[in-house]
Enzyme design. Structure first.
Site, PDB file in Angstrom:
ATOM      1  CE1 TYR A  95      -4.378  -1.130  -0.114  1.00 55.22           C
ATOM      2  CE2 TYR A  95      -3.226  -3.052   0.737  1.00 55.22           C
ATOM      3  CZ  TYR A  95      -4.327  -2.486   0.139  1.00 55.22           C
ATOM      4  OH  TYR A  95      -5.388  -3.274  -0.231  1.00 55.22           O
ATOM      5  CD  GLU A 137      -6.780  -5.986   0.890  1.00 54.75           C
ATOM      6  OE1 GLU A 137      -5.541  -5.916   0.898  1.00 54.75           O
ATOM      7  OE2 GLU A 137      -7.497  -5.254   0.163  1.00 54.75           O
ATOM      8  NE  ARG A 206      -5.214 -13.506 -16.745  1.00 51.99           N
ATOM      9  CZ  ARG A 206      -4.041 -12.877 -16.687  1.00 51.99           C
ATOM     10  NH1 ARG A 206      -3.499 -12.552 -15.526  1.00 51.99           N
ATOM     11  NH2 ARG A 206      -3.403 -12.563 -17.798  1.00 51.99           N
ATOM     12  CE1 TYR A 208      -9.973 -18.869 -15.733  1.00 51.49           C
ATOM     13  CE2 TYR A 208      -7.961 -18.911 -14.418  1.00 51.49           C
ATOM     14  CZ  TYR A 208      -8.608 -18.676 -15.634  1.00 51.49           C
ATOM     15  OH  TYR A 208      -7.891 -18.231 -16.714  1.00 51.49           O
ATOM     16  N   GLY A 273     -22.627 -18.525 -21.502  1.00 53.31           N
ATOM     17  CA  GLY A 273     -21.265 -18.978 -21.784  1.00 53.31           C
ATOM     18  C   GLY A 273     -20.614 -19.596 -20.562  1.00 53.31           C
ATOM     19  CB  VAL A 274     -17.080 -19.663 -19.395  1.00 54.50           C
ATOM     20  CG1 VAL A 274     -16.596 -18.232 -19.078  1.00 54.50           C
ATOM     21  CG2 VAL A 274     -16.329 -20.686 -18.547  1.00 54.50           C
ATOM     22  N   GLY A 275     -19.983 -18.261 -17.892  1.00 49.59           N
ATOM     23  CA  GLY A 275     -20.603 -17.737 -16.661  1.00 49.59           C
ATOM     24  C   GLY A 275     -21.390 -18.804 -15.923  1.00 49.59           C
TER      25      GLY A 275
HETATM   26  C1  FAD Z   1     -14.317 -13.456 -10.106  1.00 54.84           C
HETATM   27  C2  FAD Z   1     -13.901 -14.062 -11.427  1.00 54.84           C
HETATM   28  C3  FAD Z   1     -14.274 -15.350 -11.744  1.00 54.84           C
HETATM   29  C4  FAD Z   1     -13.923 -15.894 -12.972  1.00 54.84           C
HETATM   30  N1  FAD Z   1     -14.296 -17.181 -13.258  1.00 54.84           N
HETATM   31  C5  FAD Z   1     -13.966 -17.717 -14.446  1.00 54.84           C
HETATM   32  C6  FAD Z   1     -14.346 -19.055 -14.775  1.00 54.84           C
HETATM   33  O1  FAD Z   1     -14.963 -19.748 -13.979  1.00 54.84           O
HETATM   34  N2  FAD Z   1     -13.982 -19.559 -15.989  1.00 54.84           N
HETATM   35  C7  FAD Z   1     -13.294 -18.796 -16.897  1.00 54.84           C
HETATM   36  O2  FAD Z   1     -12.983 -19.308 -17.986  1.00 54.84           O
HETATM   37  N3  FAD Z   1     -12.938 -17.527 -16.620  1.00 54.84           N
HETATM   38  C8  FAD Z   1     -13.232 -16.979 -15.418  1.00 54.84           C
HETATM   39  N4  FAD Z   1     -12.826 -15.702 -15.121  1.00 54.84           N
HETATM   40  C9  FAD Z   1     -12.011 -14.960 -16.102  1.00 54.84           C
HETATM   41  C10 FAD Z   1     -10.534 -15.306 -15.896  1.00 54.84           C
HETATM   42  O3  FAD Z   1     -10.086 -14.790 -14.660  1.00 54.84           O
HETATM   43  C11 FAD Z   1      -9.628 -14.682 -16.962  1.00 54.84           C
HETATM   44  O4  FAD Z   1      -9.892 -13.307 -17.055  1.00 54.84           O
HETATM   45  C12 FAD Z   1      -9.838 -15.331 -18.321  1.00 54.84           C
HETATM   46  O5  FAD Z   1      -9.517 -16.710 -18.269  1.00 54.84           O
HETATM   47  C13 FAD Z   1      -8.937 -14.661 -19.364  1.00 54.84           C
HETATM   48  O6  FAD Z   1      -7.621 -14.735 -18.910  1.00 54.84           O
HETATM   49  P1  FAD Z   1      -6.442 -14.895 -19.953  1.00 54.84           P
HETATM   50  O7  FAD Z   1      -5.164 -14.769 -19.220  1.00 54.84           O
HETATM   51  O8  FAD Z   1      -6.627 -16.083 -20.812  1.00 54.84           O
HETATM   52  O9  FAD Z   1      -6.659 -13.629 -20.871  1.00 54.84           O
HETATM   53  P2  FAD Z   1      -5.879 -12.257 -20.744  1.00 54.84           P
HETATM   54  O10 FAD Z   1      -4.492 -12.426 -21.254  1.00 54.84           O
HETATM   55  O11 FAD Z   1      -6.075 -11.712 -19.391  1.00 54.84           O
HETATM   56  O12 FAD Z   1      -6.677 -11.383 -21.797  1.00 54.84           O
HETATM   57  C14 FAD Z   1      -8.034 -10.973 -21.527  1.00 54.84           C
HETATM   58  C15 FAD Z   1      -8.687 -10.631 -22.859  1.00 54.84           C
HETATM   59  O13 FAD Z   1      -7.999  -9.559 -23.474  1.00 54.84           O
HETATM   60  C16 FAD Z   1      -7.555  -9.942 -24.769  1.00 54.84           C
HETATM   61  N5  FAD Z   1      -6.184  -9.378 -24.909  1.00 54.84           N
HETATM   62  C17 FAD Z   1      -5.072  -9.780 -24.261  1.00 54.84           C
HETATM   63  N6  FAD Z   1      -4.028  -9.003 -24.591  1.00 54.84           N
HETATM   64  C18 FAD Z   1      -4.481  -8.121 -25.485  1.00 54.84           C
HETATM   65  C19 FAD Z   1      -3.873  -7.060 -26.225  1.00 54.84           C
HETATM   66  N7  FAD Z   1      -2.584  -6.776 -26.100  1.00 54.84           N
HETATM   67  N8  FAD Z   1      -4.670  -6.348 -27.048  1.00 54.84           N
HETATM   68  C20 FAD Z   1      -5.984  -6.632 -27.203  1.00 54.84           C
HETATM   69  N9  FAD Z   1      -6.613  -7.617 -26.550  1.00 54.84           N
HETATM   70  C21 FAD Z   1      -5.863  -8.359 -25.702  1.00 54.84           C
HETATM   71  C22 FAD Z   1      -7.561 -11.465 -24.817  1.00 54.84           C
HETATM   72  O14 FAD Z   1      -7.877 -11.997 -26.083  1.00 54.84           O
HETATM   73  C23 FAD Z   1      -8.684 -11.792 -23.862  1.00 54.84           C
HETATM   74  O15 FAD Z   1      -9.922 -11.843 -24.517  1.00 54.84           O
HETATM   75  C24 FAD Z   1     -13.180 -15.131 -13.902  1.00 54.84           C
HETATM   76  C25 FAD Z   1     -12.784 -13.826 -13.555  1.00 54.84           C
HETATM   77  C26 FAD Z   1     -13.140 -13.298 -12.344  1.00 54.84           C
HETATM   78  C27 FAD Z   1     -12.717 -11.900 -12.003  1.00 54.84           C
HETATM   79  C1  HEM Z   2      -6.316   2.214  -1.462  1.00 55.01           C
HETATM   80  C2  HEM Z   2      -5.689   1.616  -2.442  1.00 55.01           C
HETATM   81  C3  HEM Z   2      -6.305   0.754  -3.498  1.00 55.01           C
HETATM   82  C4  HEM Z   2      -7.502   0.899  -4.167  1.00 55.01           C
HETATM   83  C5  HEM Z   2      -8.549   2.000  -4.019  1.00 55.01           C
HETATM   84  C6  HEM Z   2      -7.611  -0.211  -5.082  1.00 55.01           C
HETATM   85  C7  HEM Z   2      -8.675  -0.421  -5.926  1.00 55.01           C
HETATM   86  C8  HEM Z   2      -8.811  -1.505  -6.760  1.00 55.01           C
HETATM   87  C9  HEM Z   2      -9.965  -1.789  -7.591  1.00 55.01           C
HETATM   88  C10 HEM Z   2     -11.208  -0.928  -7.699  1.00 55.01           C
HETATM   89  C11 HEM Z   2      -9.731  -2.935  -8.252  1.00 55.01           C
HETATM   90  C12 HEM Z   2     -10.669  -3.641  -9.236  1.00 55.01           C
HETATM   91  C13 HEM Z   2     -11.465  -4.617  -8.419  1.00 55.01           C
HETATM   92  C14 HEM Z   2     -12.358  -5.511  -9.247  1.00 55.01           C
HETATM   93  O1  HEM Z   2     -11.844  -6.357  -9.972  1.00 55.01           O
HETATM   94  O2  HEM Z   2     -13.569  -5.379  -9.161  1.00 55.01           O
HETATM   95  C15 HEM Z   2      -8.439  -3.407  -7.841  1.00 55.01           C
HETATM   96  C16 HEM Z   2      -7.844  -4.538  -8.310  1.00 55.01           C
HETATM   97  C17 HEM Z   2      -6.531  -4.854  -8.079  1.00 55.01           C
HETATM   98  N1  HEM Z   2      -5.686  -4.257  -7.180  1.00 55.01           N
HETATM   99 FE1  HEM Z   2      -6.103  -2.671  -6.015  1.00 55.01          FE
HETATM  100  N2  HEM Z   2      -6.486  -0.997  -4.962  1.00 55.01           N
HETATM  101  C18 HEM Z   2      -5.675  -0.432  -4.011  1.00 55.01           C
HETATM  102  C19 HEM Z   2      -4.464  -0.919  -3.583  1.00 55.01           C
HETATM  103  C20 HEM Z   2      -3.781  -1.957  -4.186  1.00 55.01           C
HETATM  104  C21 HEM Z   2      -2.445  -2.391  -3.834  1.00 55.01           C
HETATM  105  C22 HEM Z   2      -1.583  -1.819  -2.717  1.00 55.01           C
HETATM  106  C23 HEM Z   2      -2.117  -3.404  -4.678  1.00 55.01           C
HETATM  107  C24 HEM Z   2      -0.820  -4.177  -4.741  1.00 55.01           C
HETATM  108  C25 HEM Z   2       0.249  -3.703  -5.252  1.00 55.01           C
HETATM  109  C26 HEM Z   2      -3.255  -3.624  -5.548  1.00 55.01           C
HETATM  110  C27 HEM Z   2      -3.348  -4.587  -6.516  1.00 55.01           C
HETATM  111  C28 HEM Z   2      -4.477  -4.873  -7.253  1.00 55.01           C
HETATM  112  C29 HEM Z   2      -4.534  -5.931  -8.258  1.00 55.01           C
HETATM  113  C30 HEM Z   2      -3.387  -6.846  -8.673  1.00 55.01           C
HETATM  114  C31 HEM Z   2      -5.826  -5.906  -8.771  1.00 55.01           C
HETATM  115  C32 HEM Z   2      -6.398  -6.782  -9.897  1.00 55.01           C
HETATM  116  C33 HEM Z   2      -5.956  -6.155 -11.180  1.00 55.01           C
HETATM  117  C34 HEM Z   2      -6.539  -6.763 -12.426  1.00 55.01           C
HETATM  118  O3  HEM Z   2      -7.434  -7.619 -12.379  1.00 55.01           O
HETATM  119  O4  HEM Z   2      -6.079  -6.322 -13.484  1.00 55.01           O
HETATM  120  N3  HEM Z   2      -4.241  -2.739  -5.221  1.00 55.01           N
HETATM  121  N4  HEM Z   2      -7.898  -2.532  -6.927  1.00 55.01           N
END
Ligand code: FAD
Ligand code: HEM
Length: 396
Positions: A95, A137, A206, A208, A273-275
């Site tokens: 933080y 946390e 990620r 899942y 879908g996968v939802g």
């Molecule tokens: C709470 C939660 C639950 C989830 N549960 C599931 C689940 O049960 N099953 C499931 O399959 N997924 C689930 N997901 C989604 C999962 O976490 C990933 O986001 C998903 O698998 C995609 O990850 P990835 O690394 O393959 O794609 P990423 O590399 O993260 O890319 C995400 C998207 O962006 C596109 N992309 C990547 N790089 C670029 C670029 N440079 N330019 C343009 N487009 C780009 C990719 O084609 C892709 O469509 C869940 C997510 C959350 C937050």
């Molecule tokens: C007060 C400070 C912070 C705020 C307000 C904040 C806010 C958020 C929010 C709104 C999200 C998106 C949540 C979602 O998926 O719905 C998020 C995701 C995330 N945060 Fe923070 N955050 C804070 C501090 C931090 C710190 C200290 C770290 C660690 C270095 C961190 C790492 C991450 C990561 C890794 C994700 C997921 C990113 C992704 O999915 O691309 N955050 N945070």
């Protein structure tokens, strides 16, 4: 402790932040990853490329500044973000790094407008929010570690089973390498997985959703292969192509505030879908003894992409379950409870518990908005509609 002057100063800077828009968070991330490249192993670098995460963080900061004198409004959002953070194993000391880059970003972007008074107010305001997250946390980490089968930090798991569910979805069942138990979860929750894809620069984490009921011994997730126009999804394709039975991954304990809540009233699960993964965990859990009236509505592109179809049909033997599927393409003619095209709830609204049921939604955001609009139109109250976004959260 925030003073009234701090609060007034933070509130007065909201228009300046709003006019700078997401430029602030983009600048912030560029700055942070330049000075603290180790954080590239923590953040989803694909979200950085597509701009999804910068928008989520900006919205959170804007919401915080707006409600700084009435933080109770933000309780739900804070809990959701804290759960998400724990699935990334975010630590208290990080933080300070984020806070430092946030203040320096404001200084660099606002120039002379960033007065010492604004710096002091934002420093204090950030610290207040950081302390809230660190506390929640820390409590979540401790609570997980104290439970039967619980642990703290990433734990090594082995893939015990890899199973194809449909054209794009494959399930992975994980057991702990140390041979111990695993902590239970609530159906609908997800876990964080850390991998290091081949030829990839960083570790990637990620989320899942768990896709079947808790059993104390193992976890199952079901992953859709993400195919993109510009670039395929990094982790989903790595899991499909390179992770086999016997391979190891690292997992954080289950987290998430979207889960089934027992209220002794009808339940309607709606996915696209996968939802369907959190819905399947809810169905499997309910099949262990619920007397509730349950409806499961699923939308899918075509029969080849329909996961768990037979499994769900089999659940009608143990559950008071009514299920319908909408297939965009390839719907067989005269099939029972299979409808062609997009999900239109009006087609079955007379059988749905619109006045008293709880509605759980998961799928692409566009789909969930479409369904929520239909539900509201049919008289379902907003407080009975719960949803999960498979990415940075969006409110709608
Ligand atoms: C709470 C939660 C639950 C989830 N549960 C599931 C689940 O049960 N099953 C499931 O399959 N997924 C689930 N997901 C989604 C999962 O976490 C990933 O986001 C998903 O698998 C995609 O990850 P990835 O690394 O393959 O794609 P990423 O590399 O993260 O890319 C995400 C998207 O962006 C596109 N992309 C990547 N790089 C670029 C670029 N440079 N330019 C343009 N487009 C780009 C990719 O084609 C892709 O469509 C869940 C997510 C959350 C937050
Ligand atoms: C007060 C400070 C912070 C705020 C307000 C904040 C806010 C958020 C929010 C709104 C999200 C998106 C949540 C979602 O998926 O719905 C998020 C995701 C995330 N945060 Fe923070 N955050 C804070 C501090 C931090 C710190 C200290 C770290 C660690 C270095 C961190 C790492 C991450 C990561 C890794 C994700 C997921 C990113 C992704 O999915 O691309 N955050 N945070």
């Amino acid at each position: 402790m925030l003073s009234q002057t701090h609060i007034d100063t933070v509130k007065a800077t909201i228009p300046v932040l709003a006019s700078a828009g997401t430029a602030i968070t983009e600048h912030f991330y560029n700055r942070m990853f330049t000075h603290n490249p180790e954080l590239k192993d923590v953040f989803n670098m694909s979200h950085q490329a597509t701009g999804r995460q910068p928008a989520a963080l900006f919205n959170a900061i804007a919401a915080y500044a707006t409600h700084i004198d009435n933080l109770e409004v933000l309780t739900g959002a804070v809990m959701r973000i804290a759960h998400k953070h724990t699935s990334f194993n975010i630590q208290a000391d990080q933080y300070a790094i984020v806070g430092h880059h946030l203040i320096e970003t404001l200084r660099e972007l606002l120039g002379d407008a960033f007065t010492p008074a604004i710096e002091e107010a934002w420093g204090a305001a950030y610290q207040q929010l950081a302390d809230i997250f660190i506390q929640i946390e820390g409590d979540l980490y401790k609570a997980n570690a104290a439970k039967n089968g619980g642990w703290e930090g990433f734990r090594k798991f082995r893939v015990a089973k890899k199973q194809t569910e449909s054209e794009l979805v494959t399930s992975f069942t994980f057991v702990p390498v140390d041979g111990g138990n695993v902590v239970d979860f609530l159906p609908g929750q997800y876990l964080g997985i850390k991998v290091h894809p081949n030829n990839h620069e960083f570790d990637e984490i990620r989320q899942y959703s768990l896709s079947t009921a808790a059993n104390g011994q193992s976890y199952r997730i079901s992953v859709k292969r993400e195919l993109g126009d510009v670039k395929n999804g990094v982790v989903s394709n790595y899991l499909h192509d390179s992770i086999e039975e016997g391979d190891e991954v690292e997992l954080m304990p289950p987290a998430g505030d979207f889960h089934y809540q027992e209220r002794q009233r009808p339940v309607v699960l709606i996915s696209a879908g996968v939802g369907l993964t959190p819905m399947n965990a809810m169905l499997d859990t309910l099949s262990q003894g619920s007397q509730n009236s349950i409806f499961y509505l699923h939308a899918c592109r075509n029969p080849q992409q329909h996961s768990f179809a037979e499994h769900v049909a089999g659940l009608t033997e143990t559950l008071n379950l009514t299920h319908y599927t909408w297939l965009e393409h390839g719907a067989p003619e005269n099939a029972e409870r299979v409808l062609a095209g997009q999900m239109q709830l009006g087609q079955i609204s007379e059988i749905l518990p619109l006045a008293e049921g709880d509605f759980y939604l998961c799928g692409p955001v566009g789909f969930m908005m479409f369904i929520k609009e239909q539900l509201l139109g049919l008289g379902v109250s907003d407080d009975r509609i719960h949803y999960e976004v498979f990415g940075p959260h969006q409110s709608f």
